[in-house]
Every structure is written in C-alpha cells, then in structure tokens.
Design an enzyme around this catalytic site. Sequence first.
Site, mmCIF file in Angstrom:
data_model
loop_
_atom_site.group_PDB
_atom_site.id
_atom_site.type_symbol
_atom_site.label_atom_id
_atom_site.label_comp_id
_atom_site.label_asym_id
_atom_site.label_seq_id
_atom_site.Cartn_x
_atom_site.Cartn_y
_atom_site.Cartn_z
ATOM 1 N N SER A 50 -3.773 10.465 -0.572
ATOM 2 C CA SER A 50 -5.148 10.887 -0.301
ATOM 3 C C SER A 50 -6.170 9.866 -0.800
ATOM 4 C CB SER A 50 -5.414 12.243 -0.966
ATOM 5 O OG SER A 50 -5.086 12.145 -2.347
ATOM 6 N N LYS B 65 1.518 -0.442 3.871
ATOM 7 C CA LYS B 65 1.675 -1.854 4.260
ATOM 8 C C LYS B 65 2.413 -2.603 3.160
ATOM 9 C CE LYS B 65 -1.764 -2.023 7.781
ATOM 10 N NZ LYS B 65 -2.648 -2.797 8.636
ATOM 11 N N LYS C 122 1.002 -10.610 7.459
ATOM 12 C CA LYS C 122 -0.321 -11.092 7.890
ATOM 13 C C LYS C 122 -1.194 -11.468 6.698
ATOM 14 C CE LYS C 122 -2.598 -7.036 6.956
ATOM 15 N NZ LYS C 122 -3.851 -6.305 6.915
ATOM 16 N N ASN D 290 -8.426 6.330 0.478
ATOM 17 C CA ASN D 290 -9.320 6.302 1.645
ATOM 18 C C ASN D 290 -8.529 6.280 2.945
ATOM 19 O OD1 ASN D 290 -8.574 3.562 1.406
ATOM 20 N ND2 ASN D 290 -10.647 2.817 1.866
ATOM 21 N N TRP D 291 -7.424 5.531 2.971
ATOM 22 C CA TRP D 291 -6.616 5.499 4.193
ATOM 23 C C TRP D 291 -5.871 6.823 4.364
ATOM 24 C CZ3 TRP D 291 -6.451 4.495 8.795
ATOM 25 C CH2 TRP D 291 -5.350 4.075 9.539
ATOM 26 N N PHE E 258 3.904 3.394 -5.970
ATOM 27 C CA PHE E 258 4.200 4.783 -6.327
ATOM 28 C C PHE E 258 5.265 5.422 -5.443
ATOM 29 C CE2 PHE E 258 -0.503 4.691 -7.569
ATOM 30 C CZ PHE E 258 -0.208 4.306 -8.854
#
Lengths: 380, 380
Positions: free
Chosen positions: B26, B140, B227, B28-29, B117
């Site tokens: 929970s 990611k 990337k 921001n993404w 985590f």
Amino acid sequence: MSFPHATGANLDQAPKKRLAVGVVGSGNWGTAIAKICGENARAHGHHFRSKVRMWVFEEEIEHKGEKRKLTEVFNETHENVKYLPGVECPPNVIAVPDVREVARRSDVLVFVVPHQFIERVCDQMSGHLRPNAVGISCIKGVSVGKDGVRLFSDVISEKLGIYCGVLSGANVANEVAKEQFCETTIGYNPPNPVISAEQIVAVFDRPYFSVVSVDDVAGVALGGALKNIVAMAVGFADGLEWGGNTKSAIMRRGLLEMQKFATTFFDSEKGTMVEQSCGIADLVTSCLGGRNNRVAEAYVKSGKPIEVLEKELLGGQLLQGASTAKEVHEFLSTKDMVNEFPLFHSVYNICYENMDPKGLIQVLQPLKEESENEGGTETE
Amino acid sequence: MSFPHATGANLDQAPKKRLAVGVVGSGNWGTAIAKICGENARAHGHHFRSKVRMWVFEEEIEHKGEKRKLTEVFNETHENVKYLPGVECPPNVIAVPDVREVARRSDVLVFVVPHQFIERVCDQMSGHLRPNAVGISCIKGVSVGKDGVRLFSDVISEKLGIYCGVLSGANVANEVAKEQFCETTIGYNPPNPVISAEQIVAVFDRPYFSVVSVDDVAGVALGGALKNIVAMAVGFADGLEWGGNTKSAIMRRGLLEMQKFATTFFDSEKGTMVEQSCGIADLVTSCLGGRNNRVAEAYVKSGKPIEVLEKELLGGQLLQGASTAKEVHEFLSTKDMVNEFPLFHSVYNICYENMDPKGLIQVLQPLKEESENEGGTETE
C-alpha cells in the site's frame, strides 16, 4: 548469438581498384557527410581515392567583404561558410560546381540533396555515370505519387540505372559535424555486389559515426520518413503537458505503426525499426525536441495553424511530419487501411481536419468489447 | 497480421465463480494498483467480487490533529493519506492490517511491496492461501544471490507454491493515480490456467491503464530491472551535456543489452523488450528524468559519490540502477560474460570503480580491426 554489432571497417580483401567517392549535395548534412567521406578516403588509402568531390550548387556569397563563389571559398578555406560555418573539412574534399563531373568521376555516389531537387539533379547526372557505380541515399522521407509510396533510393535507382542503398539514423547534422558520437544504419543489399557492403561501411564509419549495415533498405528509408509523424504526436502531448508514461506509450505505438507500415507494404524486417538506429534511436532523438516535435507543441500551446507556424518557426519550410502524415494518409486511403494505423491517422486529422489533439488518448485506447456495469450482479 | 494489440477485457465465457482480488502492499504504487483493481471489481461485477482487500502495514499516523491507525483512516476516507494523498480510491477497496486475511480471502494476489520485504511477507502468508490462487508481481527488480539472478515472481512462486505472473510498464505511480493514460505489460503463462490471462487482464485494464498480455514472464520482469542501469548511462550523458544523437545511441545499445540478457539467461522473446511497454516504453520514461537518470546526471555535475547523492536526493534510499548494475556485474562475472555487456559493465565501473563517465564513448565504439593510415598508398 544474434546481437547486432557494428560491421566496422573490415576490408580484408584488397579491392581491384581504389574507389572514388562523390557527394551530391552540400547543405549542413551534405557537408558533414562529405567531411566524413573525406576523412575515410584518407584513412583507408588502400581502398579509396583520396579526392572526394562534393557537388555544390554554385552561389555568389559575401565572404570577408568580397563577393565570391561558394566553391572557391570552400576550396580555399575547406569550410562551407554558408551552410556549415565553423567546421573544417579535410583538404581532400573538393567542391565541384558541375554535378556531371562528380557523376563521371565517382564509383560511390552519396546523395544528400533536399528531396524536392532529387529528380532534377538525377536528370542532370544521367548518362554521365561510371559503369558499376552505386548510390547511397541520405535523403530522409518518401515520395508519394499516383503509383504509391516510393523510396528516394528507388527514384535514384530508376533515374540513373544504378543500385542505390540508404543511410539513415539518429544523426542531427550539427552534432555529427562537431564529431559528437552517434550511430547510423546503412541499408545495402545489391543483387550483384561489385562494391561490397564492407566497402560501403568503410566510406562512412568513423570513431564518432558508428555504422551498422543491414540488408533491409526499405526499413532504413522508411524509418527516417515515418518517425516525423510520431514526433508530431509526441509534440502534441508535450503541448498538452501530458506525462512521461503517456508520451512513451505514444512513442511505442508509433514505432509499431512504423514497423507495421514497413513490413506490410515493403519487404522490411521487423527488427530494423525496433532495434536499429534508423528506427528507435532516430525516433527518440526526434521526440526529444526535433522540429516536428517543437512545432506540434507550439500548435497546441499557441492555437495557430500549422502553416502559420511553418512560417514563424521554420522560415516557411514545410513541416515534414505534417506532409508525410498527409501523404501516408492518402496512400492508406487507396488501400482502405487508414484505420489500421490509428496514430498516423490522428496526426493527419489533427493537422488537416481540425481534430482536437486531446483526442489522441482515445486513439491509444483499444476498443473494449464489454460495457461497464457498476455494482456486481451474481451470475449464478 | 502480427501487430500486437491490447488484449482488452474480453471475458466472453462466464467463470464458474467470481474471483476475489487482494493487493499486498500500500505504498504509492500499491495504492494506485488497488484503486485500479477496485474500479475493475465494480465494473466487471459478473466476474469479480466487489470487495478488494489491500494489505496495509499498520502505522500510527497524525490525521487532523489526532493519532489514528492508517487502516482506519483509509477505510473512512478511501484515501491513503500517508503514501498517496489527494487520490480517492473507490469505497470497495478495504484496508486490512493482517496480510493473512488478504491471503485467505483472495483468488488473485497482487504483490506491490518494496522488494526487500517480499520474502518476509510471503513467510507470513504461507499456509493461508486459497487453492488455485495466483499471484501477479508488480515489484520491479531482480533478486541476485549465490544461485544467480531470480525474478521476484519466482521467489513468490517458490515461497507460496502458487503460479505468479508479472506486471510492468512505463507506469510512474503518481501519473497512474491521476488517471493519466499509460500502457502496461502483463507476463502471464501458467501451465494450468484455472484463472485465464483474459481474467487477469480484466483485473487491471482501465480506460487510462491499457494492458497488453504476453507469455514472456521473464522478459516483463527483467525490463523493469535492467532499464535502471541504462537510465543511469543516459543520466551520465546528460551530465556531460552530450547531444540527442549520443543519448539515443546509448538507449538503443542499452535496450539491446537488456534484450540479450533476457534471451541469453532466461526463456525470453526478443520482441518483449523492443516492442512492449515493459521494455522500450519503460526505458524511455526512465531516461526522461526518472530518479536513476537524475542521480547519474548529478553525479557527473557535482562530483559527489553515489552514496552521498542517495542521501541527498533520495532520502537514503538505494539507487536501483547502481545496485542492479552491481548485481548484474557479479552474475556476469561468474559466467565470464562481463565483456558481452559493455554498457552494463561501464555503468558498474563508473559507480564502483572510479571509471570516468566520458569513457562511455569508447564503450559505444566497436573495435576496429584496421588501423588508420593517413595518406593513400597504392596497392597495385
């Protein structure tokens, strides 16, 4: 391992004779290319004649308070004082005012003229070419007429009866002239290679100008034409202050439309557009502030018509993205395939049919088959 | 016609039961993803349970002058006031402080926790999962240990004994939360698809969040990790004030190293990296001012070490591009393949071995076999 490498200047087999290189054109890009060819003619003296002839459309210019001929000043100073001031060319690059002389004395002819002049220049050269001469077109764009979309390399080939390849990449002329590193792609695949791809690469490959050669001539030529349409779409997004997510989605979809166009209507490889400098890299450079991008942004922010902005920002030059979008639209209409290229179609509609640039978002959204229903309903 | 299309929410066949979606994370993404899942659970009520549980690591926060629990405030206000303030989630998204409850009550588990985590969270969930549950990892990065490079989807899969796919794309969280249009890629290819790819797409696909699903899970996961290395290389170029030609050459070469890495060490398709949002689009977005790009630029301009800039610019967070470059370097060293990935290698060397960023140019230049000789010599 299929990782593409630059071909490099691999010239193990000594050619039968040293090749003479000529450059047809002398704008900023033409002069930068002539400089490169001149440097390589000297560096690979076993393979190339030292002298590189550059055809210069003769003009009277004012130089140090005197009226002089542009060719004379160039041959004295080795600088194209009108079109690429401040950049010194090697002294073996010679300005020649007669394009027929360049034709007569070159085995490799590099074409770098504005596209609207190419047919006329070829007509002048016709009948004056060496046997086994080949051409390389550095002209970006495509020619669209009643016969459909034609590559300028094909126009040259038909006019002069020679094989013609293509050079295109992320190559802003002034950066190349200052020897800032970049890559480029050469499409060269003659049926009967009297002059090999390795020799062609050696004409252009420099430590600051890294050449990869591919067989896919059409893909190389189309990349440099179609990217301008996509750069305009990204410019509209810039004008609307859309975020990076949205702009990169536009670039991705545009790149795939470029790939689809090249593989549907020409014998192009899928990898050329998405892996080579002539595709992805040239597109990215153009979207980071090329002229199509800038004018499209100004179109949104100022509300002025494209033609007015062409006058104000480009000194009256045609904006290539807009004219290519129109030509591609007319071509796709004849094939009844406009809707298969929604991004190209939208750029056309924004430029010529008063479409609101905000409508680009709808174009990016695929049609959904299921209608939304708020609140759940049990199905069983 | 092999033009990739968004799969869209094509759910012709009614599933046997409505699926429950849970979001693990929970930030921001995580909150932006939970908002999307909540909207789709309501929109496709035939297929999904309305309630979307979002695991929130419980914290005491100050809210309107009171000390409150973060979950309570979220469930009252539908806003993650700490990590995504100003964005309203639909009321069917419920904050749950116990991750085991989310595990027990979800058929589709979406993982969006910081990568450090993930193992601990999986340990807590283990033994509490529904039969036939599947995971989608939005994390990611990759996990590099003595066993080599592992995808977080594989870590989740092994820890929990469930199939796990991957979602990744050019998706800056705050832009997605504001419903600015973007695309994303889902890699999902379970051996026994009790929950179909179409159902998974329907969990995420929104008018402003366009999903394309592919089989290539590894390619999707690796794009989002690798990337960051390339974005640093472009950031060094920004710091050195190199031009657009050079930067787009770095992006192109970086993209090809990403593709090569994914296809050499994993079962990835070449097209994923160069054609999908998880590859080319995410790379472009990251190079247009993502944090890796900005810190790398500051590294060149300020001369401060990366660790100092992490403190100053990222509040002490690790810079993913640098740590991924290091992990990838260690992995490639064990394979004796460091030199096959010259751009990745250079970013490592610049960050950790005091290499001068200007040396990137040499990396871009392929080795030439012929030495230069000024002045021509006849060979015959």
